[in-house]
Design a protein around this motif. Structure first.
Motif, PDB file in Angstrom:
ATOM      1  N   THR A 108      -9.639   6.309  -3.074  1.00 45.75           N
ATOM      2  CA  THR A 108      -9.993   7.584  -2.967  1.00 45.75           C
ATOM      3  C   THR A 108     -11.404   7.763  -3.614  1.00 45.75           C
ATOM      4  O   THR A 108     -11.906   6.840  -4.311  1.00 45.75           O
ATOM      5  N   ASP A 131      -7.163   6.819   1.438  1.00 38.88           N
ATOM      6  CA  ASP A 131      -5.701   6.910   1.504  1.00 38.88           C
ATOM      7  C   ASP A 131      -5.104   8.189   0.841  1.00 38.88           C
ATOM      8  O   ASP A 131      -4.064   8.587   1.563  1.00 38.88           O
ATOM      9  N   TYR A 132      -5.933   8.796   0.167  1.00 38.18           N
ATOM     10  CA  TYR A 132      -5.516  10.251  -0.426  1.00 38.18           C
ATOM     11  C   TYR A 132      -6.737  10.711  -0.926  1.00 38.18           C
ATOM     12  O   TYR A 132      -7.953   9.993  -1.062  1.00 38.18           O
ATOM     13  N   LEU A 189       1.077   4.079  -2.823  1.00 35.06           N
ATOM     14  CA  LEU A 189       0.604   5.559  -2.592  1.00 35.06           C
ATOM     15  C   LEU A 189       1.686   6.409  -3.012  1.00 35.06           C
ATOM     16  O   LEU A 189       1.460   7.591  -3.438  1.00 35.06           O
ATOM     17  N   SER A 195      -3.942   2.508  -7.955  1.00 35.86           N
ATOM     18  CA  SER A 195      -4.960   3.154  -7.353  1.00 35.86           C
ATOM     19  C   SER A 195      -6.453   2.857  -7.885  1.00 35.86           C
ATOM     20  O   SER A 195      -6.268   2.551  -9.012  1.00 35.86           O
ATOM     21  N   ARG A 201     -11.508  -2.537  -0.044  1.00 34.08           N
ATOM     22  CA  ARG A 201     -10.122  -2.965   1.026  1.00 34.08           C
ATOM     23  C   ARG A 201     -10.049  -4.392   1.200  1.00 34.08           C
ATOM     24  O   ARG A 201      -8.957  -4.725   1.236  1.00 34.08           O
ATOM     25  N   SER A 205      -3.988  14.087   5.100  1.00 37.27           N
ATOM     26  CA  SER A 205      -4.051  13.121   3.996  1.00 37.27           C
ATOM     27  C   SER A 205      -3.302  13.907   2.689  1.00 37.27           C
ATOM     28  O   SER A 205      -3.272  14.993   2.506  1.00 37.27           O
ATOM     29  N   PRO A 257      -4.515   1.705  -2.772  1.00 34.50           N
ATOM     30  CA  PRO A 257      -4.824   3.120  -2.374  1.00 34.50           C
ATOM     31  C   PRO A 257      -6.244   3.362  -2.963  1.00 34.50           C
ATOM     32  O   PRO A 257      -6.440   3.071  -4.117  1.00 34.50           O
ATOM     33  N   THR A 282      -9.331   9.047   7.465  1.00 35.75           N
ATOM     34  CA  THR A 282      -8.229   8.012   7.030  1.00 35.75           C
ATOM     35  C   THR A 282      -8.797   6.820   6.388  1.00 35.75           C
ATOM     36  O   THR A 282      -7.558   5.946   5.980  1.00 35.75           O
ATOM     37  N   THR A 283     -10.018   6.527   6.175  1.00 37.32           N
ATOM     38  CA  THR A 283     -10.449   5.458   5.447  1.00 37.32           C
ATOM     39  C   THR A 283     -10.130   5.546   3.958  1.00 37.32           C
ATOM     40  O   THR A 283      -9.985   4.386   3.298  1.00 37.32           O
ATOM     41  N   LEU A 330       0.872  -1.006   0.069  1.00 35.62           N
ATOM     42  CA  LEU A 330      -0.050  -0.102  -0.166  1.00 35.62           C
ATOM     43  C   LEU A 330       0.885   1.416  -0.010  1.00 35.62           C
ATOM     44  O   LEU A 330       0.694   2.141  -0.980  1.00 35.62           O
TER      45      LEU A 330
END
Length: 456
Positions: free
Chosen positions: A161, A185-186, A9, A126, A152, A212, A159, A182-183, A5
């Motif tokens: 989003t 990643d970006y 990322l 991603s 997930r 983030s 990652p 923060t669930t 991960l």
């Protein structure tokens, strides 16, 4: 090597990503009118610009839902393979043109089938769960809170989003962060705002989701309503702002313009401007923006002629724009030039309490409070009257005028080439600046040539 991960990322945060559909088959038509040879040729163009990643948008109702059809998953695999052969990773966008938020089981099954083959595939870095997600949509948010852990579980090292659209902007981005934390990643910000204030927007986006990371998942300007030169300058400002903000991944929308009928019947297809965001025209020739993107991705200086300082750009390729043209229009001419073949001329202009007619442009370098700016141009006149000068104007984040600086006036009458210089420091709160070459209340004729601007 099985990707982690963290490694993926890290790749996302520096990816030089191109948004892509073929010129003859946009959105879902890319898949229903699949043309592997055309896709590969376009990927070669993206590779030549310096792209290291490509965004692939996947439509449930096209691929088959909730069970994707093998024909379409084979096309997806073909795309990933071709991109990798061109040195590009792939970034998936799922659930486009889909709002079946009540069907968690079906959407989980669909996403699982799509993603399982790529869970540990380093060619895919991603997954954006949905394009331009609305964080105020209650049913959508409830679905998202279930689909995130479901995806997930299938691809724990991928990652994840959502992107936010330009209309929801920073407020929407902050709401998304508050909702998902923060669930994700970006966070993926689509920037289509005023490029003169790109640095301010980027810093606001970073603050909204900190700590983030943020990427710019879409940015661009349509050349329907704006010149190709303005498109190039727009992207130049975005790259320069991102460098200062520390955002390393800028994804341009889009590689090529779309031919008539290329976009399926839809809301987006009914907007004429959507057909003209490409770096390349439908005939395959490059717009000036292509050179800007190549320089931006290479970390090189922007093209020296980006702001058309000598007014030599071909028709439709200047970054300058008319201001108050109802009082007099600045036009290109070969009748007089200090260098090169062209200059800008004004004749028989008016003037009101609101100002004088001009042509204007904004610097590519982001404007910040306290910077000292110097701008100059050469001007000459024949039987000139009124006021002819170069001026600087600063604005805040809400486009409020904060102040300006003017050069001395070009002397009245008939003169040779005379250098006019305006200098000043950007006031507190400045986020953008415009340079105006203006001539008001002038019953004669003036010419401008050889402009330049510097900031420090």
């Amino acid at each position: 090597v099985t990707p982690t991960l963290a490694a993926r990322l890290s790749a996302v945060k520096v990816a030089k990503t191109i948004n892509y559909y073929p010129s003859m088959a946009g959105w879902s038509k890319m898949w229903t009118s699949w043309n592997a040879a055309k896709v590969d040729a376009d990927l070669a163009k993206a590779q030549a610009l310096g792209a290291t990643s490509v965004r692939i948008i996947i439509f449930p109702n096209t691929f088959g839902y909730p069970n994707p059809k093998p024909t379409y998953t084979a096309m997806l695999d073909d795309f990933v393979r071709m991109a990798a052969a061109r040195g590009m990773t792939s970034r998936f966008t799922l659930f486009d043109w889909w709002d079946g938020y009540g069907d968690v089981a079906g959407s989980t099954a669909w996403a699982s089938t799509i993603l399982k083959p790529y869970a540990t595939d380093p060619r895919v870095i991603s997954v954006e769960l949905q394009n331009e997600f609305n964080p105020s949509h209650a049913a959508g948010v409830a679905w998202a809170k279930k689909i995130i852990p479901a995806v997930r579980a299938v691809a724990p090292a991928m990652p994840l989003t959502f992107s936010i659209d330009g209309t929801s902007g920073i407020t929407g981005l902050a709401r998304m962060k508050a909702t998902f934390g923060t669930t994700l990643d970006y966070y993926d910000y689509h920037f289509y705002g005023n490029s003169e204030r790109a640095l301010t927007a980027m810093r606001q986006a970073q603050a909204a989701v900190a700590p983030s990371p943020v990427v710019i998942g879409e940015t661009g300007l349509s050349t329907l309503g704006f010149t190709e030169g303005e498109q190039a300058a727009f992207l130049g400002r975005v790259y320069e702002a991102a460098e200062i903000a520390g955002i390393r991944s800028i994804a341009v929308w889009t590689l090529v313009d779309f031919a008539g009928g290329a976009i399926p019947t839809s809301q987006v297809g009914s907007v004429p401007a959507q057909y003209y965001y490409g770096l390349y025209r439908t005939d395959g020739t490059a717009k000036p923006a292509a050179a800007v993107v190549k320089a931006g991705w290479a970390g090189a200086d922007m093209p020296a002629d980006l702001l058309d300082p000598g007014f030599e750009a071909p028709a439709g390729q200047t970054a300058w724009r008319a201001f108050m043209p109802e009082l007099g229009l600045g036009v290109k001419t070969q009748a007089m030039a200090r260098t090169g073949k062209w200059s800008i001329t004004f004749s028989n202009t008016g003037k009101t309490s609101a100002g004088s007619p001009s042509i204007r442009v904004a610097p590519v370098t982001p404007v910040q409070p306290g910077q000292k700016w110097t701008s100059e141009v050469y001007a000459r006149g024949t039987a000139a009257t009124g006021s002819t000068q170069i001026s600087l104007s600063w604005f805040d984040a809400n486009d409020k005028w904060l102040g300006g600086s003017n050069s001395a006036l070009l002397p009245a009458g008939t003169t040779g080439w005379t250098r006019l210089t305006a200098t000043g420091a950007a006031p507190a709160g400045s986020t953008s600046m415009q340079i105006h070459l203006k001539s008001g209340d002038n019953s004669g004729t003036v010419w401008f040539d050889d402009f330049k601007v510097t900031g420090s």
